[in-house]
Design a protein around this motif. Structure first.
Motif, PDB file in Angstrom:
ATOM      1  N   ASP A 214      -6.540-108.719   0.263  1.00 22.32           N
ATOM      2  CA  ASP A 214      -6.016-109.571  -0.784  1.00 22.32           C
ATOM      3  C   ASP A 214      -4.896-109.041  -1.759  1.00 22.32           C
ATOM      4  N   TYR A 215      -4.340-107.871  -1.705  1.00 18.65           N
ATOM      5  CA  TYR A 215      -3.273-107.327  -2.178  1.00 18.65           C
ATOM      6  C   TYR A 215      -2.292-106.471  -1.347  1.00 18.65           C
ATOM      7  N   TYR A 216      -0.887-106.495  -1.572  1.00 21.92           N
ATOM      8  CA  TYR A 216      -0.029-105.578  -0.707  1.00 21.92           C
ATOM      9  C   TYR A 216       0.792-104.895  -1.897  1.00 21.92           C
TER      10      TYR A 216
ATOM     11  N   LEU B 203       1.426-103.370  -7.636  1.00 14.47           N
ATOM     12  CA  LEU B 203       0.544-103.869  -6.403  1.00 14.47           C
ATOM     13  C   LEU B 203       0.464-105.198  -6.673  1.00 14.47           C
ATOM     14  N   ALA B 204       0.684-106.159  -5.723  1.00 15.02           N
ATOM     15  CA  ALA B 204       0.831-107.608  -5.947  1.00 15.02           C
ATOM     16  C   ALA B 204      -0.541-108.425  -5.156  1.00 15.02           C
TER      17      ALA B 204
ATOM     18  N   PHE C   6      -3.506-103.402   1.047  1.00 14.32           N
ATOM     19  CA  PHE C   6      -4.996-102.777   0.551  1.00 14.32           C
ATOM     20  C   PHE C   6      -5.999-103.652   1.304  1.00 14.32           C
ATOM     21  N   VAL C   7      -6.674-103.317   2.181  1.00 15.80           N
ATOM     22  CA  VAL C   7      -7.724-104.151   2.556  1.00 15.80           C
ATOM     23  C   VAL C   7      -8.974-104.201   1.858  1.00 15.80           C
ATOM     24  N   ARG C   8      -9.694-105.366   2.208  1.00 21.46           N
ATOM     25  CA  ARG C   8     -10.864-105.507   1.335  1.00 21.46           C
ATOM     26  C   ARG C   8     -11.985-104.518   1.574  1.00 21.46           C
TER      27      ARG C   8
ATOM     28  N   ALA D   1      -6.087 -98.990   3.833  1.00 23.23           N
ATOM     29  CA  ALA D   1      -4.712 -99.753   3.813  1.00 23.23           C
ATOM     30  C   ALA D   1      -4.224 -99.690   5.270  1.00 23.23           C
ATOM     31  N   VAL D   2      -3.300-100.786   5.364  1.00 29.94           N
ATOM     32  CA  VAL D   2      -2.560-100.907   6.694  1.00 29.94           C
ATOM     33  C   VAL D   2      -1.226-101.226   6.267  1.00 29.94           C
TER      34      VAL D   2
END
Length: 277
Positions: free
Chosen positions: A141-143, A155-156, A193-195, A228-229
């Motif tokens: 949901d965020y990168y 972080l957005a 940032f993975v859920r 994170a990915v």
């Protein structure tokens, strides 16, 4: 069936040894002592045609040299840097279901920025075409936005941006998105940032991303213990997809994760290469 394996010797111009793992499906994965990097991955498409879906990394002057050997049904590589007082272990294992398990361990004698990346570059059609029509899905949901120098800035939320891969989207279309972040980096080169991340940044192994090539039918899934990915696709010839440790946003060391003395950092990721119906 047991996974078959053999070691090969690199060309004379390259002193780094390479190790190859094979499975019952005809896949062959080669690992290099140079940066403990994934060097090649031969795999069939939906018609049974074999191709290498990994672009061999370019050799860099002074690249980190690891010492590898076949062990425990896979390849184990060790690196010890006396000057930095850090020791690292990397293990690769290929099973008959097309799962390449990569396990890292890091021990530091002094506070040390974590670096376990090898930046594997993939093209699931084997280089027959570009990766523009590869469909990417990331459970995030965020990168992390970056500034003009490429340093992490904020972080957005991914919603309404080129970075929303919660539903599968083609790489090529996102590279053409009129977005300032895409322009600054010349493409996609961002951390997601993975859920469902866990305390400490790690958790059980779970799928966080997948990429499908409609032409060949190949599907690459990434499972990891990390939160994170990193996705990188600055041109349409290849893409990089790699698990990352999630840094604390309030840390003075941001964007790095610091390995403290007396602590052992462990990371497990699994790339599964299969075929879509």
């Amino acid at each position: 069936m047991m996974t078959k394996r053999f070691s090969g010797t690199a060309p004379e111009a390259d002193e780094h040894r390479r190790f190859t793992l094979r499975n019952a499906s005809g896949m062959a994965v080669t690992i290099s002592e140079c940066d403990a990097a994934l060097w090649s991955w031969q795999a069939p498409d939906r018609y049974g045609r074999m191709a290498d879906v990994v672009l061999a990394p370019r050799r860099l002057a002074g690249a980190v040299l690891w010492k590898g050997q076949h062990a425990e049904g896979g390849v184990t590589l060790l690196r010890s840097e006396t000057a930095d007082a850090v020791a690292q272990l990397a293990k690769y294992h290929l099973d008959d279901d097309g799962c390449l398990t990569v396990h890292h361990e890091v021990v530091a004698m002094a506070p040390t920025p974590l670096d376990v990346t090898s930046n594997p570059c993939f093209n699931l059609n084997g280089g027959a075409a570009d990766v523009g029509d590869h469909m990417v899905q990331i459970d995030a949901d965020y990168y992390v936005g970056v500034d003009a120098d490429g340093a992490p800035a904020n972080l957005a939320a991914v919603g309404g941006t080129a970075f929303d891969f919660r539903q599968a989207a083609p790489i090529g279309a996102r590279l053409r998105w009129p977005d300032s972040q895409i322009r600054q980096r010349g493409g996609l080169d961002h951390c997601f940032f993975v859920r469902n991340h866990f305390s400490g940044g790690q958790g059980p192994l779970r799928e966080v991303a997948r990429v499908v090539d409609p032409g060949s039918g190949r599907c690459l899934q990434l499972h990891t213990t990390e939160a994170a990915v990193q996705l990188r696709a600055v041109q349409q010839g290849s893409f990089t997809l790699e698990a990352r440790a999630r840094p604390e946003l309030t840390s003075a060391a941001w964007p790095h994760v610091i390995v403290l003395p007396g602590h052992v950092y462990r990371q497990t990721s699994v790339y599964r290469l299969s075929l879509q119906p």
